[in-house]
Scaffold this active site. Structure first.
Site, PDB file in Angstrom:
ATOM      1  N   ARG A 132      -3.816  -6.692 -12.210  1.00  0.00           N
ATOM      2  CA  ARG A 132      -3.747  -8.128 -11.957  1.00  0.00           C
ATOM      3  C   ARG A 132      -4.572  -8.589 -10.750  1.00  0.00           C
ATOM      4  O   ARG A 132      -4.758  -9.780 -10.544  1.00  0.00           O
ATOM      5  CB  ARG A 132      -2.278  -8.562 -11.795  1.00  0.00           C
ATOM      6  CG  ARG A 132      -1.567  -8.723 -13.126  1.00  0.00           C
ATOM      7  CD  ARG A 132      -0.078  -8.903 -12.953  1.00  0.00           C
ATOM      8  NE  ARG A 132       0.592  -7.646 -12.599  1.00  0.00           N
ATOM      9  CZ  ARG A 132       1.883  -7.555 -12.254  1.00  0.00           C
ATOM     10  NH1 ARG A 132       2.618  -8.644 -12.206  1.00  0.00           N
ATOM     11  NH2 ARG A 132       2.417  -6.386 -11.974  1.00  0.00           N
ATOM     12  N   GLN A 141      -2.606  12.591  -9.581  1.00  0.00           N
ATOM     13  CA  GLN A 141      -1.669  12.443 -10.700  1.00  0.00           C
ATOM     14  C   GLN A 141      -2.435  12.740 -11.980  1.00  0.00           C
ATOM     15  O   GLN A 141      -3.611  12.367 -12.104  1.00  0.00           O
ATOM     16  CB  GLN A 141      -1.100  11.020 -10.731  1.00  0.00           C
ATOM     17  CG  GLN A 141      -0.019  10.843 -11.801  1.00  0.00           C
ATOM     18  CD  GLN A 141       0.635   9.466 -11.754  1.00  0.00           C
ATOM     19  OE1 GLN A 141       0.389   8.675 -10.843  1.00  0.00           O
ATOM     20  NE2 GLN A 141       1.469   9.186 -12.746  1.00  0.00           N
ATOM     21  N   THR A 196       5.834   6.140 -12.284  1.00  0.00           N
ATOM     22  CA  THR A 196       6.124   6.458 -10.889  1.00  0.00           C
ATOM     23  C   THR A 196       6.846   7.808 -10.758  1.00  0.00           C
ATOM     24  O   THR A 196       6.660   8.520  -9.768  1.00  0.00           O
ATOM     25  CB  THR A 196       7.007   5.355 -10.266  1.00  0.00           C
ATOM     26  OG1 THR A 196       8.107   5.081 -11.152  1.00  0.00           O
ATOM     27  CG2 THR A 196       6.219   4.079 -10.044  1.00  0.00           C
ATOM     28  N   LYS A 212     -27.850  -8.958  21.758  1.00  0.00           N
ATOM     29  CA  LYS A 212     -27.660  -7.748  20.954  1.00  0.00           C
ATOM     30  C   LYS A 212     -28.057  -6.555  21.786  1.00  0.00           C
ATOM     31  O   LYS A 212     -29.113  -6.577  22.421  1.00  0.00           O
ATOM     32  CB  LYS A 212     -28.534  -7.799  19.695  1.00  0.00           C
ATOM     33  CG  LYS A 212     -28.364  -6.590  18.815  1.00  0.00           C
ATOM     34  CD  LYS A 212     -29.636  -6.188  18.101  1.00  0.00           C
ATOM     35  CE  LYS A 212     -30.614  -5.507  19.013  1.00  0.00           C
ATOM     36  NZ  LYS A 212     -31.798  -4.965  18.336  1.00  0.00           N
ATOM     37  N   ASN A 260     -38.495  -8.109  21.424  1.00  0.00           N
ATOM     38  CA  ASN A 260     -38.197  -6.673  21.386  1.00  0.00           C
ATOM     39  C   ASN A 260     -38.785  -5.950  20.195  1.00  0.00           C
ATOM     40  O   ASN A 260     -38.783  -4.731  20.146  1.00  0.00           O
ATOM     41  CB  ASN A 260     -36.673  -6.466  21.398  1.00  0.00           C
ATOM     42  CG  ASN A 260     -35.995  -7.154  20.223  1.00  0.00           C
ATOM     43  OD1 ASN A 260     -36.518  -8.123  19.662  1.00  0.00           O
ATOM     44  ND2 ASN A 260     -34.836  -6.665  19.842  1.00  0.00           N
TER      45      ASN A 260
HETATM   46  C1  UD1 Z   1       8.230  -0.391  -9.744  1.00  0.00           C
HETATM   47  C2  UD1 Z   1       9.666   0.061  -9.983  1.00  0.00           C
HETATM   48  C3  UD1 Z   1      10.583  -1.150 -10.003  1.00  0.00           C
HETATM   49  C4  UD1 Z   1      10.441  -1.926  -8.709  1.00  0.00           C
HETATM   50  C5  UD1 Z   1       8.994  -2.315  -8.459  1.00  0.00           C
HETATM   51  C6  UD1 Z   1       8.852  -2.904  -7.088  1.00  0.00           C
HETATM   52  C7  UD1 Z   1       9.562   2.051 -11.400  1.00  0.00           C
HETATM   53  C8  UD1 Z   1       9.735   2.575 -12.767  1.00  0.00           C
HETATM   54  N1  UD1 Z   1       9.750   0.743 -11.269  1.00  0.00           N
HETATM   55  O1  UD1 Z   1       7.859  -1.166 -10.857  1.00  0.00           O
HETATM   56  O2  UD1 Z   1      11.932  -0.740 -10.175  1.00  0.00           O
HETATM   57  O3  UD1 Z   1      11.254  -3.090  -8.748  1.00  0.00           O
HETATM   58  O4  UD1 Z   1       8.162  -1.129  -8.518  1.00  0.00           O
HETATM   59  O5  UD1 Z   1       7.550  -3.369  -6.888  1.00  0.00           O
HETATM   60  O6  UD1 Z   1       9.290   2.803 -10.501  1.00  0.00           O
HETATM   61  N2  UD1 Z   1       2.082   4.255  -9.351  1.00  0.00           N
HETATM   62  C9  UD1 Z   1       1.553   5.520  -9.376  1.00  0.00           C
HETATM   63  N3  UD1 Z   1       1.433   6.167 -10.573  1.00  0.00           N
HETATM   64  C10 UD1 Z   1       1.815   5.590 -11.733  1.00  0.00           C
HETATM   65  C11 UD1 Z   1       2.359   4.300 -11.700  1.00  0.00           C
HETATM   66  C12 UD1 Z   1       2.505   3.662 -10.504  1.00  0.00           C
HETATM   67  O7  UD1 Z   1       1.186   6.064  -8.336  1.00  0.00           O
HETATM   68  O8  UD1 Z   1       1.681   6.243 -12.771  1.00  0.00           O
HETATM   69  C13 UD1 Z   1       2.211   3.574  -8.078  1.00  0.00           C
HETATM   70  C14 UD1 Z   1       1.430   2.279  -8.029  1.00  0.00           C
HETATM   71  O9  UD1 Z   1       0.136   2.494  -7.515  1.00  0.00           O
HETATM   72  C15 UD1 Z   1       2.271   1.443  -7.093  1.00  0.00           C
HETATM   73  C16 UD1 Z   1       3.682   1.954  -7.289  1.00  0.00           C
HETATM   74  O10 UD1 Z   1       3.561   3.225  -7.903  1.00  0.00           O
HETATM   75  O11 UD1 Z   1       1.898   1.640  -5.738  1.00  0.00           O
HETATM   76  C17 UD1 Z   1       4.506   1.043  -8.172  1.00  0.00           C
HETATM   77  O12 UD1 Z   1       3.882   0.949  -9.427  1.00  0.00           O
HETATM   78  P1  UD1 Z   1       3.946  -0.381 -10.293  1.00  0.00           P
HETATM   79  O13 UD1 Z   1       3.201  -0.186 -11.540  1.00  0.00           O
HETATM   80  O14 UD1 Z   1       3.570  -1.551  -9.461  1.00  0.00           O
HETATM   81  O15 UD1 Z   1       5.505  -0.413 -10.622  1.00  0.00           O
HETATM   82  P2  UD1 Z   1       6.330  -1.651 -11.132  1.00  0.00           P
HETATM   83  O16 UD1 Z   1       6.191  -1.778 -12.576  1.00  0.00           O
HETATM   84  O17 UD1 Z   1       6.022  -2.830 -10.293  1.00  0.00           O
END
Ligand code: UD1
Ligand code: CA
Length: 564
Positions: free
Chosen positions: A37, A97, A103, A405, A440
Site C-alpha cells: 500500500r 524468510q 508473521t 563551501k 576556485n
Molecule cells: C499483523 C498481525 C495483526 C496485528 C497487525 C498490527 C499477524 C498474523 N497479524 O497483521 O494481529 O493487528 O499486524 O499491525 O501477525 N512480515 C514478515 N513476513 C511475512 C509477513 C509479514 O516479516 O511473511 C512483517 C511485515 O514486514 C511487518 C509485520 O510482519 O513488519 C506485520 O506484517 P503485516 O502484513 O503488516 O501484518 P498485518 O496483516 O498488518
C-alpha cells in the site's frame, strides 16, 4: 537502566532492585513484508520519518533493551533492507524468510537462525574448554538454543520506543507470563487482529485476524500491535505446530497464543492508552500522520527541556537532533540529521539545516545549510547557503546572499554581503568586501584561496585560486587577484579610470541625462566644460534634428544619434 548480565544469566535473584529486568535473549524485528500500500520502489521499512527509517526506529527501540541478539527478518527487497539493518547495527543477525508467507513463518526463520548462532557460540566455547557433553536422550547436544525472553516487533511501528518495550518486558517477567502482548484500543479496529480476553481473569485466549473474525469479534476494539514478548521455549514449541488454515493462507504468529495456553502458559496483554505509540504504517497517509505526531512529541520533549519553539506547527526537528536549554527556534525552522544547537542560540525563521553544529549564542536567519559548523556567537544570514565543510569561527559572520563551501572562516572574520567563498581558508578578524568570489575552479580542478588574519579585501574582488593574501594585507575594490598579496601590502589590479568630457550631450543629445548635464553646465556659467569635438558633434546633431529629439516613422520617440 537495563541490566547487562552475560548470556543466560538473570539478574533478578542476584540484584535486589525489583525494577531491574533481565536483558532479553533476543529481539526479532519483522521486516520481510512488501508494504504494497505504500506504492513505492522503496521497501516500506526504509521510508523515513523524523530523519530515521522505520527500520531505524524499530532497531533503536530494540537496542535500548540491550538484547543479547538482534535479528532482522528480510525478504522483499532483501539486499536493500539487509544493508540498512547492518548499517544501523553491524552485529545484527540478518535472517532470510523463505517463500512460506506469514508473521509466524518470519519468526520461525528468525528463531532457527538465532538457535544456530547460539549453538555455534556454545560449540566454540566447549571446544575451548575441552568438556565433552555426550547426550543420549535425543536432545540437541548443545541445548535448545535461545533461552529466556524473545521480544518480537513489526518493523513498521515508528513511534514505539525503548521505554514501552522495557515496560512490556518488565510486565512479562513480573507476571511470569508465557506470552505478553502489547495492545491498544482503537475507535476503528478494521484490519487489525482482535484481542479476545477471558472473562474474569482478563487473560488473552486468542488473537483473531480481522479477515477471520466473526461479526461479534469485529466489535472488539482492543487490537494486537504486533509487539510481543515470548518465552523462547514456548515460542519454539508453538511455532513448530503452526498451520496456515486461515483466510489469508499464512502462518500466523498470533496462533502461538492458543498453543501457549494449551500447554498451561499465561498469555496476558499490556494495554497502552497511547494508540499512536503502537500504530503501524501501511500507507503514506499514516506515514505523514505519524511523522507529524513524532515531530510534535519531539518538540514537546525539547520544550520541556527548556527550548523555545515559537511555532511548533511549522517547526520540524529530527529524532537525532540535540538542543540545549534556551535555544530559540523561530517559525519555519527544520533541523535534520545530527544537527546540534548549543545554549542560547537562535535559529530561524525559515531555516533548514542538516548535520550542522551551532555554537552557543549564535544566530542563524533564513539559511539553508549542511555539514557545517557555526561558532559561538557567530551570525549567519539572512539568505545564506552553507554547503558541506563550512566552518565559521567564534563571532564570525556569514551575511546576506553569501554561499560558502569547504571554507574555514576564522574567529571574528566577516563575509557580510553577496559573496562566494569556496575551498578557502580565512584567518581571524578579516573582512571580505561585498560581492567577492573565490574563483576556485579552472574547469578541471579545484584550487584553494588562503586569506590571512586582519586582512581587508575590497568589494568586488575575484580571488583566482590558488592564491594567498597575507596577514594584514589590503586589496583594492574591483581587483582581480591572480598573484599572491604579501602580508601588509595593498593588492590592486584594475584599469585606470578616464572621463570623456561631454560624451552624453554629444552622443545622447535630448535625453534627460544630456539635459541635466547641460543645466549643470549652464549653472556653472560657461560651456567651457564641453570639449571642442563634443561641441562640433553637438552642433551637427542639432542642425540635423532641429534641436529636438527625433520622432521615428512609427511615432516612437527615440534619441536617434546613430551611435551604438
Ligand atoms: C499483523 C498481525 C495483526 C496485528 C497487525 C498490527 C499477524 C498474523 N497479524 O497483521 O494481529 O493487528 O499486524 O499491525 O501477525 N512480515 C514478515 N513476513 C511475512 C509477513 C509479514 O516479516 O511473511 C512483517 C511485515 O514486514 C511487518 C509485520 O510482519 O513488519 C506485520 O506484517 P503485516 O502484513 O503488516 O501484518 P498485518 O496483516 O498488518
Ligand atoms: Ca500491518
Amino acid at each position: 537502566m537495563v541490566a547487562t548480565a552475560p548470556h543466560g544469566e538473570t539478574t533478578a535473584d542476584q540484584t535486589p532492585a525489583p525494577q531491574q529486568t533481565p536483558r532479553p535473549a533476543a529481539v526479532v524485528v519483522l521486516a520481510a513484508g512488501q508494504g504494497t500500500r505504500m506504492k513505492s520502489a522503496t521497501p516500506k521499512v526504509l521510508h523515513a520519518l523524523g530523519g530515521r527509517t522505520m527500520l531505524g526506529h524499530a532497531m533503536t527501540a530494540a537496542g535500548e533493551l540491550a538484547p543479547e541478539h538482534l535479528a532482522v527478518v528480510v525478504r522483499h527487497e532483501r539486499e536493500q533492507v539487509a544493508a540498512a539493518a547492518l548499517d544501523l547495527d553491524a552485529g545484527a543477525l540478518v535472517v532470510d524468510q523463505d517463500e512460506i508467507p506469514g508473521t509466524g513463518r518470519a519468526v520461525q526463520c528468525a528463531l532457527d537462525a538465532l538457535d544456530a548462532r547460539v549453538h555455534a557460540t556454545r560449540a566454540a566455547t566447549l571446544a575451548q574448554s575441552d568438556t565433552v557433553h555426550d547426550d543420549e536422550d535425543g536432545e540437541h547436544p548443545l541445548g535448545d538454543g535461545v533461552d529466556g525472553a524473545v521480544v518480537v516487533l513489526a518493523g513498521d511501528i515508528p513511534l514505539l520506543d525503548g521505554a514501552t518495550l522495557a515496560e512490556l518486558l518488565a510486565a512479562h517477567h513480573a507476571d511470569g507470563n508465557a506470552v505478553t502482548i502489547l495492545t491498544t484500543e482503537l475507535d476503528d479496529a478494521t484490519g487489525y487482529g482482535r484481542i479476545v480476553r477471558e472473562s474474569g481473569t482478563g487473560d488473552v485466549t486468542a488473537i483473531v485476524e480481522h479477515k477471520d473474525a466473526t461479526a461479534a469479534q469485529r466489535e472488539i476494539r482492543e487490537i494486537n500491535s504486533s509487539v510481543y514478548v515470548f518465552d523462547a521455549a514456548v515460542l519454539r514449541r508453538g511455532l513448530g505446530g503452526l498451520g496456515s488454515d486461515n483466510a489469508q493462507g499464512e502462518v500466523y504468529l498470533t496462533d502461538v497464543v492458543a498453543s501457549a495456553r494449551a500447554e498451561g502458559g499465561a498469555v496476558r496483554a499490556l494495554l497502552s492508552d497511547d494508540p499512536m505509540l503502537v500504530e503501524g504504517v501501511n500507507d503514506r497517509l499514516a506515514l505523514a500522520t505519524l511523522g507529524a505526531e513524532l515531530n510534535r512529541r519531539t518538540l514537546e520533549r525539547w520544550m520541556r527541556d527548556g527550548v523555545t519553539v515559537v511555532d511548533p506547527a511549522t517547526t520540524w526537528v529530527d529524532a537525532d537532533v540535540e538542543l540545549a536549554p534556551d535555544v530559540t527556534l523561530l517559525p519555519g525552522t527544520q533541523l535534520h540529521g545530527a544537527t546540534t544547537v548549543a545554549a542560547g542560540a537562535t535559529v530561524g525563521p525559515d531555516t533548514t539545516l542538516t548535520d550542522v553544529e551551532i555554537g552557543a549564542g549564535a544566530t542563524v536567519v533564513r539559511t539553508h545549510g549542511s555539514l557545517s559548523v557555526i561558532g559561538e556567537g557567530a551570525s549567519v544570514g539572512p539568505f545564506a547557503y552553507l554547503r558541506p565543510g563550512t566552518v565559521l569561527g567564534t563571532k564570525g559572520k556569514i551575511g546576506t546572499f553569501v554561499e560558502t563551501k569547504n571554507a574555514e572562516i576564522g574567529a571574528g572574520s566577516k563575509v557580510p554581503h553577496l559573496s562566494y567563498v569556496g575551498d578557502a581558508v580565512i584567518g581571524e578578524q578579516s573582512n571580505i568586501g561585498a560581492a567577492s568570489v573565490t574563483v576556485n575552479y579552472d574547469g578541471v580542478a579545484k584550487h584553494r584561496t588562503v586569506i590571512g588574519s586582519h586582512a581587508r579585501t575590497g568589494a568586488d574582488n575575484m580571488f583566482v585560486a590558488p592564491v594567498t593574501v597575507g596577514d594584514g594585507a589590503y586589496t583594492a575594490a574591483g581587483s582581480i587577484i591572480t598573484r599572491d598579496v604579501p602580508a601588509g601590502s595593498l593588492g590592486v589590479s584594475r584599469a585606470q579610470q578616464k572621463n570623456i568630457d561631454g560624451w552624453v550631450e554629444s552622443r545622447r543629445p535630448g535625453t534627460p541625462a544630456a539635459e541635466a548635464a547641460a543645466r549643470t553646465r549652464d549653472a556653472a556659467g560657461d560651456d567651457a566644460t564641453l570639449a571642442p569635438q563634443a561641441k562640433r558633434e553637438l552642433a551637427e546633431h542639432n542642425a540635423l534634428n532641429g534641436a529636438n529629439p527625433s520622432t521615428d516613422d512609427d511615432g516612437d520617440a527615440s534619441a536617434s544619434t546613430g551611435s551604438a
